[in-house]
Design a protein around this motif. Structure first.
Motif, mmCIF file in Angstrom:
data_model
loop_
_atom_site.group_PDB
_atom_site.id
_atom_site.type_symbol
_atom_site.label_atom_id
_atom_site.label_comp_id
_atom_site.label_asym_id
_atom_site.label_seq_id
_atom_site.Cartn_x
_atom_site.Cartn_y
_atom_site.Cartn_z
ATOM 1 N N ASN A 32 0.795 -1.215 0.000
ATOM 2 C CA ASN A 32 0.000 0.000 0.000
ATOM 3 C C ASN A 32 0.834 1.275 0.000
ATOM 4 O O ASN A 32 0.297 2.359 -0.209
ATOM 5 C CB ASN A 32 -0.921 0.004 1.217
ATOM 6 C CG ASN A 32 -2.002 -1.037 1.112
ATOM 7 O OD1 ASN A 32 -2.114 -1.720 0.110
ATOM 8 N ND2 ASN A 32 -2.797 -1.169 2.162
ATOM 9 N N ASP A 60 -2.261 5.009 -3.059
ATOM 10 C CA ASP A 60 -3.584 4.824 -2.477
ATOM 11 C C ASP A 60 -4.644 4.499 -3.519
ATOM 12 O O ASP A 60 -5.817 4.316 -3.184
ATOM 13 C CB ASP A 60 -4.004 6.055 -1.670
ATOM 14 C CG ASP A 60 -4.189 7.289 -2.529
ATOM 15 O OD1 ASP A 60 -4.527 8.341 -1.975
ATOM 16 O OD2 ASP A 60 -3.969 7.218 -3.750
ATOM 17 N N ASN A 80 -5.344 -4.345 -3.769
ATOM 18 C CA ASN A 80 -4.457 -4.465 -2.611
ATOM 19 C C ASN A 80 -4.568 -5.831 -1.948
ATOM 20 O O ASN A 80 -3.611 -6.326 -1.371
ATOM 21 C CB ASN A 80 -4.773 -3.366 -1.606
ATOM 22 C CG ASN A 80 -4.349 -2.001 -2.105
ATOM 23 O OD1 ASN A 80 -3.628 -1.881 -3.101
ATOM 24 N ND2 ASN A 80 -4.804 -0.965 -1.426
ATOM 25 N N SER A 110 1.018 9.533 -0.848
ATOM 26 C CA SER A 110 0.233 8.399 -1.331
ATOM 27 C C SER A 110 -0.598 8.725 -2.561
ATOM 28 O O SER A 110 -1.053 7.815 -3.244
ATOM 29 C CB SER A 110 -0.679 7.886 -0.219
ATOM 30 O OG SER A 110 -1.590 8.910 0.179
#
Length: 133
Positions: A32, A60, A80, A110
């Motif tokens: 992540n 993200d 993810n 992110s």
């Protein structure tokens, strides 16, 4: 060390579709924190900095970007849960023929998406895509 493995390449007719996958060997949490990009290069050429960035996705997953040549035809996404990044390619053209690579870099910001090959720390081995009738 992060390992990336691409799959899904092959021979397709003009106008067809392929979905490339990039499997990352990362623990879920670390995955992540990495942004990913897709690149392509003519067969036989190997200089990383000469690879053409075609699409990217932020760590993200909220931001993506594409070069004009593939915008509207290609889509980058990430899962993810399975630590996989995808490149969906539709309306393929002979000019899309190349070796396709995925790459990753850690990203504190992110929401940043990185298109340049410079700064990408980890690369897969590449998968050949040939668009021909």
């Amino acid at each position: 060390q992060l390992a990336l493995v691409e799959s899904g390449g092959g021979l397709v007719q003009p106008g067809g579709s392929l979905r490339l996958s990039c499997q990352a060997s990362l623990d879920y949490d670390y995955f992540n924190y990495h942004a990913f990009g897709w690149y392509r290069q003519a067969p036989g050429e190997e200089r990383i900095l000469e690879r053409q960035g075609i699409g990217c996705i932020s760590a993200d997953g909220t931001n993506t970007n594409y070069i004009e040549a593939v915008r509207g035809r290609f889509t980058v996404s990430r899962d993810n849960a399975t630590r996989t990044v995808y490149l969906q390619m539709d309306s393929l053209e002979p000019g899309d023929t190349a070796v396709y690579y995925c790459a990753a870099r850690s990203s504190i910001l992110s929401t940043m998406c990185f298109m340049s090959p410079k700064g990408m720390n980890f690369w897969g081995q590449g998968t050949q895509v040939t668009v021909s009738s």
